[in-house]
Design a protein around this motif. Structure first.
Motif, PDB file in Angstrom:
ATOM      1  N   GLY A  11      -1.840   0.849   9.153  1.00  0.00           N
ATOM      2  CA  GLY A  11      -3.103   0.547   9.912  1.00  0.00           C
ATOM      3  C   GLY A  11      -3.559  -0.679   9.943  1.00  0.00           C
ATOM      4  O   GLY A  11      -4.033  -1.298  10.818  1.00  0.00           O
ATOM      5  N   PRO A  12      -3.834  -1.098   8.587  1.00  0.00           N
ATOM      6  CA  PRO A  12      -4.291  -2.347   8.458  1.00  0.00           C
ATOM      7  C   PRO A  12      -3.314  -3.695   8.959  1.00  0.00           C
ATOM      8  O   PRO A  12      -3.934  -4.584   9.574  1.00  0.00           O
ATOM      9  CB  PRO A  12      -4.418  -2.645   6.760  1.00  0.00           C
ATOM     10  CG  PRO A  12      -4.678  -1.286   6.676  1.00  0.00           C
ATOM     11  CD  PRO A  12      -3.728  -0.478   7.360  1.00  0.00           C
ATOM     12  N   MET A  13      -2.097  -3.198   8.869  1.00  0.00           N
ATOM     13  CA  MET A  13      -1.236  -4.537   9.606  1.00  0.00           C
ATOM     14  C   MET A  13      -1.533  -4.520  11.092  1.00  0.00           C
ATOM     15  O   MET A  13      -1.584  -5.871  11.595  1.00  0.00           O
ATOM     16  CB  MET A  13       0.296  -3.975   9.107  1.00  0.00           C
ATOM     17  CG  MET A  13       0.735  -4.339   7.990  1.00  0.00           C
ATOM     18  SD  MET A  13       2.531  -3.923   7.656  1.00  0.00           S
ATOM     19  CE  MET A  13       3.050  -5.142   8.749  1.00  0.00           C
ATOM     20  N   TRP A  30       2.212  10.381   0.685  1.00  0.00           N
ATOM     21  CA  TRP A  30       2.750   8.971   1.037  1.00  0.00           C
ATOM     22  C   TRP A  30       2.576   8.842   2.302  1.00  0.00           C
ATOM     23  O   TRP A  30       2.251   7.446   2.835  1.00  0.00           O
ATOM     24  CB  TRP A  30       4.174   8.901   0.556  1.00  0.00           C
ATOM     25  CG  TRP A  30       4.763   7.653   0.712  1.00  0.00           C
ATOM     26  CD1 TRP A  30       4.954   6.542  -0.013  1.00  0.00           C
ATOM     27  CD2 TRP A  30       5.460   7.019   2.150  1.00  0.00           C
ATOM     28  NE1 TRP A  30       5.371   5.620   0.363  1.00  0.00           N
ATOM     29  CE2 TRP A  30       5.968   5.833   1.942  1.00  0.00           C
ATOM     30  CE3 TRP A  30       5.769   7.816   3.112  1.00  0.00           C
ATOM     31  CZ2 TRP A  30       6.620   5.218   3.011  1.00  0.00           C
ATOM     32  CZ3 TRP A  30       6.306   7.126   4.341  1.00  0.00           C
ATOM     33  CH2 TRP A  30       6.836   5.800   3.963  1.00  0.00           C
ATOM     34  N   MET A  31       2.733   9.376   3.426  1.00  0.00           N
ATOM     35  CA  MET A  31       2.667   9.193   4.755  1.00  0.00           C
ATOM     36  C   MET A  31       1.103   9.006   5.138  1.00  0.00           C
ATOM     37  O   MET A  31       1.020   7.764   5.758  1.00  0.00           O
ATOM     38  CB  MET A  31       3.321  10.413   5.573  1.00  0.00           C
ATOM     39  CG  MET A  31       4.473  10.552   5.486  1.00  0.00           C
ATOM     40  SD  MET A  31       5.046  12.113   6.542  1.00  0.00           S
ATOM     41  CE  MET A  31       4.795  11.598   7.739  1.00  0.00           C
ATOM     42  N   ILE A  32       0.261   9.612   4.376  1.00  0.00           N
ATOM     43  CA  ILE A  32      -1.317   9.185   4.514  1.00  0.00           C
ATOM     44  C   ILE A  32      -1.367   7.693   4.274  1.00  0.00           C
ATOM     45  O   ILE A  32      -2.175   7.007   4.737  1.00  0.00           O
ATOM     46  CB  ILE A  32      -2.175  10.449   4.072  1.00  0.00           C
ATOM     47  CG1 ILE A  32      -1.853  11.569   4.833  1.00  0.00           C
ATOM     48  CG2 ILE A  32      -3.523   9.849   4.090  1.00  0.00           C
ATOM     49  CD1 ILE A  32      -2.563  12.768   4.134  1.00  0.00           C
ATOM     50  N   GLY A  33      -1.072   7.777   2.867  1.00  0.00           N
ATOM     51  CA  GLY A  33      -1.227   6.327   2.267  1.00  0.00           C
ATOM     52  C   GLY A  33      -0.654   5.133   2.940  1.00  0.00           C
ATOM     53  O   GLY A  33      -1.155   4.089   3.463  1.00  0.00           O
ATOM     54  N   PHE A  34       0.710   5.424   3.616  1.00  0.00           N
ATOM     55  CA  PHE A  34       1.352   4.416   4.479  1.00  0.00           C
ATOM     56  C   PHE A  34       0.483   4.138   5.738  1.00  0.00           C
ATOM     57  O   PHE A  34       0.460   2.873   6.034  1.00  0.00           O
ATOM     58  CB  PHE A  34       2.696   5.024   4.593  1.00  0.00           C
ATOM     59  CG  PHE A  34       3.485   3.954   5.684  1.00  0.00           C
ATOM     60  CD1 PHE A  34       4.055   2.867   5.179  1.00  0.00           C
ATOM     61  CD2 PHE A  34       3.806   4.429   6.990  1.00  0.00           C
ATOM     62  CE1 PHE A  34       4.540   2.078   6.184  1.00  0.00           C
ATOM     63  CE2 PHE A  34       4.545   3.503   7.742  1.00  0.00           C
ATOM     64  CZ  PHE A  34       5.086   2.318   7.479  1.00  0.00           C
ATOM     65  N   LEU A  35       0.185   5.302   6.416  1.00  0.00           N
ATOM     66  CA  LEU A  35      -0.378   4.764   7.662  1.00  0.00           C
ATOM     67  C   LEU A  35      -1.905   4.278   7.385  1.00  0.00           C
ATOM     68  O   LEU A  35      -2.255   3.661   8.195  1.00  0.00           O
ATOM     69  CB  LEU A  35      -0.592   6.194   8.402  1.00  0.00           C
ATOM     70  CG  LEU A  35       0.796   6.902   8.946  1.00  0.00           C
ATOM     71  CD1 LEU A  35       0.678   8.457   9.356  1.00  0.00           C
ATOM     72  CD2 LEU A  35       1.491   6.081   9.922  1.00  0.00           C
ATOM     73  N   GLY A  36      -2.791   4.823   6.437  1.00  0.00           N
ATOM     74  CA  GLY A  36      -3.808   4.576   6.331  1.00  0.00           C
ATOM     75  C   GLY A  36      -4.150   2.999   5.711  1.00  0.00           C
ATOM     76  O   GLY A  36      -5.142   2.229   5.822  1.00  0.00           O
TER      77      GLY A  36
END
Length: 330
Positions: free
Chosen positions: A61-63, A51-57
């Motif tokens: 990150g896009p935001m 989840w952390m990888i998905g949230f960051l990536g």
């Protein structure tokens, strides 16, 4: 000192020592507990890692990158060119279509959201006093909320309100000649609001769950005091349901600002007629993906984020004056 008293003191000291030793393990036992805690912590972070990888990536990150693009001129094919606040200045001073999209979106939000919540609360109160067939009616009213944002429903809605469509023919039968709503500048926005109100099922279910939690003793006490339906709603239902109203109001306001699919499909992506379906997100999409002005579209997106955040903050700040939570003394 008597022998009995001495033994009692010694026994108490030994019990205290044993309890202390149990509370504070030392040596290998204490090291084993620390190792187990570390393993449990590591296991927890391991499960959180995807989840952390998905949230960051995929989210954070896009935001952050879009925040950078909001201060640039970027068309997807060349490197972003830093232009500072030019996108924001252009937005409010040089783009009348943007101002129109803001006005249309605000009308949609300020008119459609209260009507939708009023319809949801009214139907929920009716279902709250009905036992036979309540499950069927709940499902029937909730179904539009599941499919309301789909492309197929937008196509059907467009067909219903077009010239010589079912709505036009029905009104003509009663002598009301309005023509098609889709191409009518004065009627296309009310048509969009009707589509939003039709999807009142989700807040209705939440209202119904809140109504089930209101103690019947309060209504009985109000009846003893001679309160009528309006007084009971104002003095009992609304205060006891205020937290649910706040929750639904916050969610529906946020969702209303993000309306896109129905407006895009009904207008065929043009925002017509005369820009009356050119909602904020539709115009953002056109600027970003049709005109390839990604920097400008990113600036628009961040303005929307800030406005929604401010509205949410104001609601949370003002809730103390009208939202009642169980267990509070006021």
């Amino acid at each position: 000192m008597s022998t009995t008293l001495t033994r009692a003191i010694v026994t108490a000291e030994e019990d205290g020592t044993r309890r202390s030793s149990r509370r504070r393990p030392e040596g290998p036992a204490r090291a084993g507990i620390k190792a187990r805690n570390r393993r449990e912590t590591a296991a927890g972070y391991t499960f959180l890692l995807p989840w952390m990888i998905g949230f960051l990536g995929l989210t954070l990150g896009p935001m952050l990158y879009s925040l950078y693009l909001a201060f640039t001129k970027y068309n997807l094919f060349t490197e972003p060119e830093w232009i500072g606040f030019d996108n924001f200045v252009r937005m409010f001073t040089e783009d009348p279509v943007y101002i129109q999209s803001v006005q249309i979106t605000l009308i949609y939000v300020l008119v459609g959201t209260p009507i939708k919540l009023a319809a949801a609360l009214g139907v929920a109160m009716l279902l709250n006093y009905r036992d036979r067939g309540s499950a069927f009616f709940r499902s029937s009213f909730y179904a539009p909320s599941l499919i309301g944002a789909s492309v197929s429903v937008a196509i059907v809605w467009r067909a219903m309100f077009t010239t010589d469509g079912p709505v036009d023919n029905t009104l003509s039968f009663f002598g009301i000649e309005l023509g098609g709503w889709v191409g009518n500048v004065a009627l296309v926005l009310p048509m969009m609001i009707l589509l939003a109100v039709w999807q009142f099922g989700a807040p209705m279910v939440i209202f119904l769950a809140g109504l089930k939690q209101v103690p019947q003793e309060l209504y009985e006490a109000a009846e003893v005091d001679g309160a009528g339906p309006v007084r009971k709603f104002r003095s009992v239902t609304f205060p006891m349901l205020s937290s649910v109203i706040f929750f639904n109001l916050l969610l529906e306001l946020i969702n209303a600002f993000q309306v896109f699919a129905a407006a895009y499909i009904i207008s065929n992506g043009s925002g017509g007629p005369a820009g009356m379906t050119n909602f904020y997100t539709v115009y953002l999409y056109k600027r970003g993906f049709a005109d390839l002005q990604m920097g400008y579209a990113a600036a628009m997106a961040w303005v929307l984020v800030i406005v929604v955040a401010i509205i949410a903050a104001v609601l949370f700040k003002t809730q103390k004056s009208w939202v009642h939570y169980a267990g509070e003394n006021r």
